[in-house]
Structure formats: C-alpha cells, structure tokens
Design a protein around this motif. Structure first.
Motif, PDB file in Angstrom:
ATOM      1  N   PRO A  16       0.826  -1.199   0.000  1.00 20.04           N
ATOM      2  CA  PRO A  16       0.000   0.000   0.000  1.00 20.04           C
ATOM      3  C   PRO A  16       0.866   1.257   0.000  1.00 20.04           C
ATOM      4  CG  PRO A  16      -0.519  -1.401   1.893  1.00 20.04           C
ATOM      5  CD  PRO A  16       0.635  -2.018   1.171  1.00 20.04           C
ATOM      6  N   ALA A  17       0.411   2.270  -0.699  1.00 12.13           N
ATOM      7  CA  ALA A  17       1.143   3.532  -0.764  1.00 12.13           C
ATOM      8  C   ALA A  17       1.099   4.225   0.591  1.00 12.13           C
ATOM      9  CB  ALA A  17       0.535   4.434  -1.823  1.00 12.13           C
ATOM     10  N   GLN A  18       2.185   4.903   0.933  1.00 14.23           N
ATOM     11  CA  GLN A  18       2.230   5.706   2.152  1.00 14.23           C
ATOM     12  C   GLN A  18       1.326   6.914   1.996  1.00 14.23           C
ATOM     13  OE1 GLN A  18       4.023   5.913   5.184  1.00 14.23           O
ATOM     14  NE2 GLN A  18       4.617   3.789   4.957  1.00 14.23           N
ATOM     15  N   GLN A  19       0.720   7.337   3.079  1.00 17.56           N
ATOM     16  CA  GLN A  19      -0.047   8.573   3.077  1.00 17.56           C
ATOM     17  C   GLN A  19       0.898   9.736   2.852  1.00 17.56           C
ATOM     18  OE1 GLN A  19      -1.620   8.153   7.101  1.00 17.56           O
ATOM     19  NE2 GLN A  19      -3.633   8.582   6.243  1.00 17.56           N
ATOM     20  N   ASP A  20       0.411  10.782   2.183  1.00 17.86           N
ATOM     21  CA  ASP A  20       1.237  11.975   2.093  1.00 17.86           C
ATOM     22  C   ASP A  20       1.246  12.666   3.453  1.00 17.86           C
ATOM     23  OD1 ASP A  20      -1.013  13.669   2.322  1.00 17.86           O
ATOM     24  OD2 ASP A  20      -1.188  13.896   0.163  1.00 17.86           O
ATOM     25  N   GLU A  21       2.101  13.644   3.616  1.00 15.21           N
ATOM     26  CA  GLU A  21       2.264  14.300   4.917  1.00 15.21           C
ATOM     27  C   GLU A  21       0.978  14.932   5.419  1.00 15.21           C
ATOM     28  OE1 GLU A  21       4.464  14.529   7.556  1.00 15.21           O
ATOM     29  OE2 GLU A  21       5.326  12.887   6.419  1.00 15.21           O
ATOM     30  N   ALA A  22       0.214  15.562   4.530  1.00 20.08           N
ATOM     31  CA  ALA A  22      -1.020  16.225   4.961  1.00 20.08           C
ATOM     32  C   ALA A  22      -2.029  15.209   5.494  1.00 20.08           C
ATOM     33  CB  ALA A  22      -1.616  17.029   3.814  1.00 20.08           C
ATOM     34  N   ASP A  23      -2.168  14.080   4.810  1.00 18.25           N
ATOM     35  CA  ASP A  23      -3.097  13.036   5.268  1.00 18.25           C
ATOM     36  C   ASP A  23      -2.628  12.429   6.589  1.00 18.25           C
ATOM     37  OD1 ASP A  23      -4.739  13.413   3.075  1.00 18.25           O
ATOM     38  OD2 ASP A  23      -3.907  11.725   1.953  1.00 18.25           O
ATOM     39  N   PHE A  24      -1.326  12.199   6.695  1.00 20.56           N
ATOM     40  CA  PHE A  24      -0.767  11.658   7.937  1.00 20.56           C
ATOM     41  C   PHE A  24      -1.033  12.620   9.093  1.00 20.56           C
ATOM     42  CE2 PHE A  24       2.576  11.462  11.113  1.00 20.56           C
ATOM     43  CZ  PHE A  24       2.543  10.128  11.481  1.00 20.56           C
ATOM     44  N   ALA A  25      -0.747  13.900   8.876  1.00 28.37           N
ATOM     45  CA  ALA A  25      -0.934  14.906   9.926  1.00 28.37           C
ATOM     46  C   ALA A  25      -2.405  15.004  10.330  1.00 28.37           C
ATOM     47  CB  ALA A  25      -0.415  16.262   9.465  1.00 28.37           C
ATOM     48  N   ALA A  26      -3.312  14.942   9.359  1.00 32.81           N
ATOM     49  CA  ALA A  26      -4.740  15.015   9.659  1.00 32.81           C
ATOM     50  C   ALA A  26      -5.191  13.803  10.474  1.00 32.81           C
ATOM     51  CB  ALA A  26      -5.544  15.119   8.366  1.00 32.81           C
ATOM     52  N   ALA A  27      -4.737  12.623  10.100  1.00 28.46           N
ATOM     53  CA  ALA A  27      -5.100  11.412  10.842  1.00 28.46           C
ATOM     54  C   ALA A  27      -4.547  11.466  12.259  1.00 28.46           C
ATOM     55  CB  ALA A  27      -4.582  10.171  10.114  1.00 28.46           C
ATOM     56  N   LEU A  28      -3.318  11.907  12.405  1.00 30.48           N
ATOM     57  CA  LEU A  28      -2.717  11.996  13.736  1.00 30.48           C
ATOM     58  C   LEU A  28      -3.443  13.036  14.584  1.00 30.48           C
ATOM     59  CD1 LEU A  28      -0.573  10.870  15.591  1.00 30.48           C
ATOM     60  CD2 LEU A  28       1.026  12.561  14.664  1.00 30.48           C
ATOM     61  N   HIS A  29      -3.874  14.122  13.966  1.00 33.12           N
ATOM     62  CA  HIS A  29      -4.638  15.138  14.699  1.00 33.12           C
ATOM     63  C   HIS A  29      -5.974  14.559  15.187  1.00 33.12           C
ATOM     64  CE1 HIS A  29      -6.114  19.007  15.952  1.00 33.12           C
ATOM     65  NE2 HIS A  29      -7.212  18.790  15.243  1.00 33.12           N
ATOM     66  N   ARG A  30      -6.621  13.745  14.363  1.00 37.27           N
ATOM     67  CA  ARG A  30      -7.872  13.107  14.787  1.00 37.27           C
ATOM     68  C   ARG A  30      -7.629  12.176  15.978  1.00 37.27           C
ATOM     69  NH1 ARG A  30      -8.676  13.316   9.164  1.00 37.27           N
ATOM     70  NH2 ARG A  30      -7.887  11.211   8.836  1.00 37.27           N
ATOM     71  N   VAL A  31      -6.515  11.457  15.961  1.00 37.75           N
ATOM     72  CA  VAL A  31      -6.172  10.595  17.099  1.00 37.75           C
ATOM     73  C   VAL A  31      -5.929  11.451  18.342  1.00 37.75           C
ATOM     74  CG1 VAL A  31      -4.422   9.033  18.042  1.00 37.75           C
ATOM     75  CG2 VAL A  31      -5.262   8.689  15.719  1.00 37.75           C
ATOM     76  N   GLU A  32      -5.219  12.545  18.177  1.00 38.48           N
ATOM     77  CA  GLU A  32      -4.927  13.441  19.305  1.00 38.48           C
ATOM     78  C   GLU A  32      -6.220  14.005  19.904  1.00 38.48           C
ATOM     79  OE1 GLU A  32      -1.715  16.924  20.241  1.00 38.48           O
ATOM     80  OE2 GLU A  32      -2.582  16.880  18.235  1.00 38.48           O
ATOM     81  N   THR A  33      -7.147  14.412  19.056  1.00 40.26           N
ATOM     82  CA  THR A  33      -8.432  14.934  19.521  1.00 40.26           C
ATOM     83  C   THR A  33      -9.220  13.854  20.250  1.00 40.26           C
ATOM     84  OG1 THR A  33      -8.460  16.514  17.704  1.00 40.26           O
ATOM     85  CG2 THR A  33     -10.573  16.043  18.751  1.00 40.26           C
ATOM     86  N   PHE A  34      -9.206  12.647  19.702  1.00 43.70           N
ATOM     87  CA  PHE A  34      -9.883  11.520  20.343  1.00 43.70           C
ATOM     88  C   PHE A  34      -9.296  11.267  21.728  1.00 43.70           C
ATOM     89  CE2 PHE A  34     -10.393   7.133  21.529  1.00 43.70           C
ATOM     90  CZ  PHE A  34     -11.721   6.866  21.226  1.00 43.70           C
TER      91      PHE A  34
END
Length: 93
Positions: free
Chosen positions: A19-37
């Motif tokens: 599978p392709a790696q997420q680009d930085e923006a997608d990675f940062a957005a996903a990590l931010h969602r985890v942080e908010t959770f």
C-alpha cells in the motif's frame, strides 16, 4: 533499499502490492484526529470498538504499527505518533 525496489520485491514475493504511504497532509490530519480523540476519551482508539469512528482511528494506528514493524514507517512519523499517543501506541490494539 529504495521504496520502488521494495514495492517490486514485495509484489514478486507475495503477489500483492505494497500500500502507498499517506502523504504528509493526510498523515498529519489522521494523527490530529487521534490526538483529539485521546483528549476527549482519554484512551487509545480501539480498532475493535463498536463506534465506527474509534474503530477507524484504531485501525489507522494498527496500520502505522504494522508499517513500523516492517521497517516502512519513517523515524519522523514514529516520533510524531509517540509524542501524541505515548509509548503505548506500540501495544497491540
């Protein structure tokens, strides 16, 4: 080993594309969602949770953990996840 060669070898061995790696923006957005959770619920998202949103976040962390175990997660991303989640991000979900 460069990423293209790794993908080609993985395909030859398993017949499945890496599978392709997420680009930085997608990675940062996903990590931010985890942080908010984490801030709201005070626990690491569980991929087996009954709540679909929590399960998606937990599955994302599982995928990052698997990438790390296979040497496919960059040190920068590993450190960023650990800063947000803590050392328990390495524990199975």
């Amino acid at each position: 080993m460069d990423r293209d060669l790794m993908h080609e070898l993985a395909w030859q061995i398993t017949g499945l594309p890496v599978p392709a790696q997420q680009d930085e923006a997608d990675f940062a957005a996903a990590l931010h969602r985890v942080e908010t959770f984490l801030a709201e619920y005070r626990h690491v998202p569980d991929p087996k949770a009954g709540d679909a949103y929590e399960a998606r976040l937990g599955s994302w962390l599982d995928a990052e953990r698997a990438a790390d175990e296979h040497g496919a997660l960059s040190q920068k991303r590993r450190e960023r996840i650990q800063q947000v989640v803590g050392p328990e991000w390495r524990a199975a979900g």
